[in-house]
Design a protein around this motif. Structure first.
Motif, mmCIF file in Angstrom:
data_model
loop_
_atom_site.group_PDB
_atom_site.id
_atom_site.type_symbol
_atom_site.label_atom_id
_atom_site.label_comp_id
_atom_site.label_asym_id
_atom_site.label_seq_id
_atom_site.Cartn_x
_atom_site.Cartn_y
_atom_site.Cartn_z
ATOM 1 N N VAL A 158 -3.173 -6.137 -3.456
ATOM 2 C CA VAL A 158 -2.575 -6.234 -1.844
ATOM 3 C C VAL A 158 -2.834 -7.424 -1.086
ATOM 4 C CG1 VAL A 158 -2.942 -5.180 0.434
ATOM 5 C CG2 VAL A 158 -2.859 -3.739 -1.865
ATOM 6 N N LEU A 159 -4.162 -8.278 -1.323
ATOM 7 C CA LEU A 159 -4.096 -9.385 -0.863
ATOM 8 C C LEU A 159 -3.179 -10.462 -1.429
ATOM 9 C CD1 LEU A 159 -5.902 -11.150 1.154
ATOM 10 C CD2 LEU A 159 -7.607 -11.403 -0.761
ATOM 11 N N GLY A 160 -3.146 -10.512 -2.770
ATOM 12 C CA GLY A 160 -2.310 -11.659 -3.316
ATOM 13 C C GLY A 160 -0.883 -11.212 -2.945
ATOM 14 N N GLY A 161 -0.465 -10.029 -2.774
ATOM 15 C CA GLY A 161 0.938 -9.574 -2.059
ATOM 16 C C GLY A 161 0.996 -9.999 -0.766
ATOM 17 N N LEU A 190 4.187 -5.629 -9.601
ATOM 18 C CA LEU A 190 2.658 -5.701 -9.656
ATOM 19 C C LEU A 190 2.032 -4.407 -8.954
ATOM 20 C CD1 LEU A 190 2.866 -9.506 -8.312
ATOM 21 C CD2 LEU A 190 2.208 -8.804 -10.594
ATOM 22 N N ILE A 191 2.629 -3.801 -8.247
ATOM 23 C CA ILE A 191 1.937 -2.730 -7.546
ATOM 24 C C ILE A 191 2.056 -1.437 -8.648
ATOM 25 C CG2 ILE A 191 1.776 -1.065 -5.650
ATOM 26 C CD1 ILE A 191 1.087 -3.800 -4.861
ATOM 27 N N PRO A 192 0.854 -0.690 -8.738
ATOM 28 C CA PRO A 192 0.913 0.495 -9.610
ATOM 29 C C PRO A 192 1.939 1.470 -9.230
ATOM 30 C CG PRO A 192 -1.502 -0.171 -9.094
ATOM 31 C CD PRO A 192 -0.406 -0.902 -8.162
ATOM 32 N N ALA A 193 2.616 2.044 -10.410
ATOM 33 C CA ALA A 193 3.648 3.072 -9.853
ATOM 34 C C ALA A 193 3.226 3.997 -8.987
ATOM 35 C CB ALA A 193 4.244 3.350 -11.288
ATOM 36 N N SER A 194 2.145 4.588 -9.122
ATOM 37 C CA SER A 194 1.757 5.828 -8.131
ATOM 38 C C SER A 194 1.583 5.564 -6.992
ATOM 39 C CB SER A 194 0.325 6.503 -8.778
ATOM 40 O OG SER A 194 -0.736 5.336 -8.844
ATOM 41 N N VAL A 195 1.314 4.384 -6.486
ATOM 42 C CA VAL A 195 1.093 3.967 -4.940
ATOM 43 C C VAL A 195 2.048 2.790 -4.763
ATOM 44 C CG1 VAL A 195 -1.125 4.600 -4.983
ATOM 45 C CG2 VAL A 195 -0.729 2.255 -5.838
ATOM 46 N N ARG A 196 3.105 2.679 -5.429
ATOM 47 C CA ARG A 196 4.032 1.446 -5.190
ATOM 48 C C ARG A 196 4.754 1.384 -3.841
ATOM 49 N NH1 ARG A 196 7.908 1.881 -9.724
ATOM 50 N NH2 ARG A 196 6.557 0.822 -10.880
ATOM 51 N N THR A 197 5.109 2.382 -3.072
ATOM 52 C CA THR A 197 5.420 2.381 -1.878
ATOM 53 C C THR A 197 4.376 1.700 -0.887
ATOM 54 O OG1 THR A 197 7.315 3.877 -2.303
ATOM 55 C CG2 THR A 197 6.906 3.274 -0.009
ATOM 56 N N GLY A 227 -2.338 -3.099 -12.107
ATOM 57 C CA GLY A 227 -3.405 -2.375 -11.312
ATOM 58 C C GLY A 227 -3.820 -1.411 -11.985
ATOM 59 N N VAL A 228 -4.502 -0.576 -11.200
ATOM 60 C CA VAL A 228 -5.296 0.904 -11.647
ATOM 61 C C VAL A 228 -4.504 2.058 -11.099
ATOM 62 C CG1 VAL A 228 -7.432 1.866 -11.194
ATOM 63 C CG2 VAL A 228 -7.241 -0.472 -11.259
ATOM 64 N N GLN A 229 -4.405 2.919 -11.957
ATOM 65 C CA GLN A 229 -3.656 4.165 -11.717
ATOM 66 C C GLN A 229 -4.618 5.279 -11.204
ATOM 67 O OE1 GLN A 229 -0.431 5.014 -11.577
ATOM 68 N NE2 GLN A 229 -0.033 6.619 -13.163
ATOM 69 N N TYR A 230 -4.132 6.167 -10.196
ATOM 70 C CA TYR A 230 -5.311 6.930 -9.601
ATOM 71 C C TYR A 230 -5.755 7.918 -10.691
ATOM 72 C CZ TYR A 230 -1.757 10.553 -9.573
ATOM 73 O OH TYR A 230 -0.846 11.600 -10.082
ATOM 74 N N ALA A 231 -4.967 8.067 -11.587
ATOM 75 C CA ALA A 231 -5.444 9.299 -12.586
ATOM 76 C C ALA A 231 -6.284 8.841 -13.647
ATOM 77 C CB ALA A 231 -4.178 10.018 -13.285
ATOM 78 N N ALA A 232 -6.399 7.590 -13.772
ATOM 79 C CA ALA A 232 -7.025 6.743 -15.007
ATOM 80 C C ALA A 232 -7.418 5.404 -14.644
ATOM 81 C CB ALA A 232 -6.123 6.867 -16.219
ATOM 82 N N PRO A 233 -8.578 5.296 -13.700
ATOM 83 C CA PRO A 233 -9.042 4.200 -13.169
ATOM 84 C C PRO A 233 -9.431 3.184 -14.322
ATOM 85 C CG PRO A 233 -10.167 5.921 -12.163
ATOM 86 C CD PRO A 233 -9.230 6.604 -13.371
ATOM 87 N N GLY A 234 -9.009 1.834 -14.113
ATOM 88 C CA GLY A 234 -9.342 0.771 -15.010
ATOM 89 C C GLY A 234 -8.040 0.670 -16.020
ATOM 90 N N ASN A 235 -7.191 1.646 -15.983
ATOM 91 C CA ASN A 235 -5.920 1.565 -16.767
ATOM 92 C C ASN A 235 -4.785 0.691 -16.185
ATOM 93 O OD1 ASN A 235 -4.278 2.006 -19.017
ATOM 94 N ND2 ASN A 235 -3.382 3.802 -18.114
ATOM 95 N N ALA A 236 -4.332 -0.500 -16.931
ATOM 96 C CA ALA A 236 -3.418 -1.211 -16.598
ATOM 97 C C ALA A 236 -1.945 -0.503 -16.600
ATOM 98 C CB ALA A 236 -3.207 -2.676 -17.119
ATOM 99 N N ILE A 237 -0.975 -0.606 -15.441
ATOM 100 C CA ILE A 237 0.105 -0.030 -15.454
ATOM 101 C C ILE A 237 1.358 -1.234 -15.364
ATOM 102 C CG2 ILE A 237 1.627 1.596 -14.223
ATOM 103 C CD1 ILE A 237 -0.703 2.913 -15.628
ATOM 104 N N GLY A 238 2.249 -1.025 -15.965
ATOM 105 C CA GLY A 238 3.465 -1.975 -16.043
ATOM 106 C C GLY A 238 4.261 -1.565 -14.847
ATOM 107 N N GLY A 239 5.076 -2.616 -14.254
ATOM 108 C CA GLY A 239 5.943 -2.585 -13.153
ATOM 109 C C GLY A 239 6.957 -1.717 -13.373
#
Length: 432
Positions: free
Chosen positions: A235-238, A354-361, A420-432
């Motif tokens: 978020v800060l980088g964005g 760059l933002i995780p899909a689950s919280v993209r908006t 970044g981190v998906q809510y269902a699996a902390p620490g797991n990287a998600i592609g854009g």
């Protein structure tokens, strides 16, 4: 059944329709800043009156992060389509207030209060409008063309700038200055109110994106906030990336009419013609940049054009203000337009990736709205810089600072895995 090319074009037009209204209203505020200041913020000091108007303009941007935090999780939880309908309705309320509120001379202090309220409503809805549109376009894009599709979010704003500038040009040339100051400046706002029902009808026909509809689980609001907190660096980088876009855009479009008239002493018609040329330039370059970024990647474009801004923004404005002319203003503004459009064409789609899909908006909207509180204050900051430094090219320093933010953020974020981190699996990287 697969979508045809015609279906895709129609969907893009429906999605960006609210974007048009948002930028149309914002740009009218810039064109008629002097008339609005005289109507709602009268003062013996024209500088104080104009600053009060720009403060009310900036107030709308202060509401954007709140809109992102309230409406962003709603869209991530409920759906893209419903969110775009809600933002359009709230935006329309703000437009109606500004168009119809009587002036200070008629109802006193209530007038500026209601105008500021209208700006706050517009800012609240805009806090998630750009994010909702960008995410919808990214999720409906055909494979390998995401940058091109998302670029139409910004390109639609340029159509609004041209339309608003044409109306401003017509009013400036067909009406007496006294009539414009008294009531003529309201005409474009009335037109904005009149097209709201049409925009609402075409947005209602939107379908939910297939990507969102295919998800089995949607995060709760608390899960969304937890994910954003875990991905704070994204978020800060964005925010830092978007600062470059918002500062450069508001300088070359919204601020141009005021800068051209008050600082360069050009005519109303000249500055509006220049602004229309800038919007056409932006409209051409934005989808080209998005398409090129699909081929060569986002990072080379982001780095290259922030460096160009750092090297040329202030020198270009310094050259312009030494001997102002319409031709020189047009040349400088078109150069800055090239820098803005190429950077933005790659930046917006990069942020959706760059933002995780689950919280993209939510993540996109929060980063964008926080940055826009600074970028949207460019009118205020530029006016203050010129007043207190005596340097008419001082807005170039502000754009250079924004470019430095964008460069640092790009280099930092592209050193990390995307997503970044998906809510269902902390620490797991998600592609854009």
């Amino acid at each position: 059944m697969a979508d045809t090319g015609s279906d895709k074009v129609k969907t893009v037009l429906r999605v960006v329709s609210g974007n048009f209204l948002e930028m149309y209203d914002f740009f009218l505020f810039g064109i008629f800043a002097r008339e609005i200041s005289e109507t709602f913020f009268p003062s013996d000091d024209p500088y104080a009156s104009l600053m009060a108007t720009f403060l009310s303009f900036a107030a709308g941007f202060a509401m954007r992060p709140i809109g992102a935090l309230v409406l962003g999780p709603y869209i991530d939880r409920i759906g893209r389509r419903q969110g775009l309908l809600v933002t359009l309705a709230i935006m329309a309320c703000g437009t109606i207030l500004i168009a119809f509120v009587p002036g200070y001379a008629t109802i006193g202090v209530i007038a500026p209060v209601l105008v500021v309220l209208g700006r706050l409503l517009q800012g609240f809805s805009a806090g998630v409008e750009l994010g909702g549109v960008s995410v919808y376009l990214s999720e409906m894009a055909t494979p390998g063309n995401k940058g091109f599709y998302v670029s139409w979010q910004s390109a639609s704003q340029q159509v609004a700038v041209v339309f608003a500038a044409l109306l401003g040009f017509a009013i400036a040339n067909l009406m007496a200055p006294e009539a414009i100051s008294e009531w003529g400046w309201r005409i474009p706002f009335f037109i904005g109110c009149a097209i709201v029902p049409f925009l609402y009808m075409i947005r209602r026909s939107l379908q939910e994106t297939k990507e969102f509809a295919a998800r089995k689980v949607h995060p709760t609001t608390s899960q969304i906030f937890a994910t954003l907190a875990a991905d704070w660096y994204l978020v800060l980088g964005g925010v830092a990336m978007v600062i470059m876009t918002t500062v450069s855009f508001y300088l070359i479009t919204i601020y141009t009419p005021t800068f051209g008239r008050r600082v360069l002493n050009l005519t109303e018609s000249q500055v509006l013609l220049a602004t229309m040329a800038i919007a056409v330039s932006n409209f051409i370059w934005l989808p080209i940049s998005g398409a090129v970024s699909d081929r060569i990647g986002r990072k080379p474009i982001l780095v290259g054009f922030t460096v160009l801004a750092l090297l040329t923004a202030y020198p270009a404005l310094a050259w312009l203000v030494r001997e102002p002319s319409f031709g020189k203003m047009l040349a400088v503004e078109l150069w800055l337009s090239l820098i803005y459009a190429w950077y933005n064409g790659a930046m917006v789609v990069a942020l959706t990736e760059l933002i995780p899909a689950s919280v993209r908006t939510s993540g996109f909207s929060l980063a964008y709205s926080l940055a826009t509180t600074l970028g949207g204050s460019s009118l205020l900051i530029s006016t203050w810089l010129i007043q207190h430094t005596g340097d008419k090219a001082a807005p170039g320093y502000w754009m250079s600072f924004a470019a430095l933010c964008g460069l640092i953020a790009t280099l930092a974020l592209y050193r990390r895995p995307a997503g970044g981190v998906q809510y269902a699996a902390p620490g797991n990287a998600i592609g854009g």
